[in-house]
Scaffold this motif. Structure first.
Motif, PDB file in Angstrom:
ATOM      1  N   GLU A   1      -3.462  13.394   8.147  1.00  0.00           N
ATOM      2  CA  GLU A   1      -4.275  12.184   8.349  1.00  0.00           C
ATOM      3  C   GLU A   1      -4.971  11.784   7.050  1.00  0.00           C
ATOM      4  O   GLU A   1      -5.011  10.610   6.696  1.00  0.00           O
ATOM      5  CB  GLU A   1      -5.315  12.401   9.449  1.00  0.00           C
ATOM      6  N   ARG A   2      -5.523  12.769   6.330  1.00  0.00           N
ATOM      7  CA  ARG A   2      -6.182  12.473   5.050  1.00  0.00           C
ATOM      8  C   ARG A   2      -5.190  11.885   4.060  1.00  0.00           C
ATOM      9  O   ARG A   2      -5.509  10.934   3.347  1.00  0.00           O
ATOM     10  CB  ARG A   2      -6.852  13.723   4.473  1.00  0.00           C
TER      11      ARG A   2
ATOM     12  N   ARG B   1      -0.402  -3.558   2.454  1.00  0.00           N
ATOM     13  CA  ARG B   1      -0.880  -3.696   3.835  1.00  0.00           C
ATOM     14  C   ARG B   1       0.208  -4.220   4.776  1.00  0.00           C
ATOM     15  O   ARG B   1       0.159  -4.001   5.980  1.00  0.00           O
ATOM     16  CB  ARG B   1      -2.114  -4.598   3.894  1.00  0.00           C
TER      17      ARG B   1
ATOM     18  N   LEU C   1      -3.668   2.755  11.592  1.00  0.00           N
ATOM     19  CA  LEU C   1      -4.145   3.093  10.249  1.00  0.00           C
ATOM     20  C   LEU C   1      -4.325   1.858   9.362  1.00  0.00           C
ATOM     21  O   LEU C   1      -4.428   1.976   8.140  1.00  0.00           O
ATOM     22  CB  LEU C   1      -3.218   4.128   9.615  1.00  0.00           C
TER      23      LEU C   1
ATOM     24  N   ARG D   1      -4.602   8.285   4.758  1.00  0.00           N
ATOM     25  CA  ARG D   1      -5.742   7.432   4.415  1.00  0.00           C
ATOM     26  C   ARG D   1      -5.949   7.324   2.901  1.00  0.00           C
ATOM     27  O   ARG D   1      -6.417   6.310   2.410  1.00  0.00           O
ATOM     28  CB  ARG D   1      -7.002   7.945   5.096  1.00  0.00           C
TER      29      ARG D   1
ATOM     30  N   ARG E   1      -2.240   5.008   0.005  1.00  0.00           N
ATOM     31  CA  ARG E   1      -1.979   3.762   0.719  1.00  0.00           C
ATOM     32  C   ARG E   1      -0.771   3.021   0.143  1.00  0.00           C
ATOM     33  O   ARG E   1      -0.331   3.283  -0.976  1.00  0.00           O
ATOM     34  CB  ARG E   1      -3.217   2.865   0.661  1.00  0.00           C
TER      35      ARG E   1
END
Length: 180
Positions: free
Chosen positions: A105-106, A115, A154, A109, A112
């Protein structure tokens, strides 16, 4: 964030890799998919980090691959297409009902991508299985859904690839990445 890294995700057999290969012929840089290469390597060395043997070990190898791909692609100039990403590992673990380690998960995040994420919906007309792609249609459709949920959760905006020829899909992607 690496705005020049564009992810292409979705379920197996939905045309992602064919699309990326077509765009590579047009000069767009890309990073290859982890899963297929890991399966080929594990079969060759008689390893067990395979989706039909040890799914957790398979996911660990995919995460390492995706971290390396992100690092390498981050240093490239211009748009780079990513055949899946770190988030796909999280989606895979969710699909398998396996725990998602905090470090995964880290990683999602911290490392990246642009988008806008291109997602290939399940497409029955082109779906096929082979030595590395053993998922059936139901699992392919479920993979598509879990990837959509994972990327949305996310903070990514999904751009659904149209169910059209590879060339038309390539034009669609080029129009979207040209607007960045």
């Amino acid at each position: 964030m690496c705005d020049h890294l564009f992810v292409v995700t979705g379920g197996p057999g939905s045309g992602k890799t064919s699309l990326i290969e077509a765009l590579a012929l047009k000069g767009i840089q890309h990073m290859p998919e982890a899963g297929r290469a890991i399966i080929q390597d594990q079969v060759r060395i008689e390893g067990n980090a395979l989706p039909w043997a040890d799914r957790s070990a398979f996911a660990e190898l995919m995460l390492g691959w995706e971290l390396r791909s992100h690092r390498e692609a981050s240093g490239m100039a211009g748009p780079v297409l990513m055949d899946r990403s770190i988030l796909d590992v999280i989606g895979y673990l969710s699909l398998c009902g396996l725990p998602i380690p905090g470090y995964a998960e880290r990683a999602a995040r911290l490392f990246r991508y642009n988008r806008r994420v291109f997602i290939a919906p399940f497409w029955d007309a082109i779906f096929s299985q082979d030595d590395e792609r053993k998922q059936d249609k139901g699992e392919a459709e479920a993979t598509y859904r879990i990837m959509a949920e994972t990327y949305s959760r996310l903070g990514y905006d999904l751009v659904h690839l149209p169910l059209v020829s590879i060339e038309e899909r390539a034009v669609f992607v080029l129009e979207h990445i040209g607007n960045e």
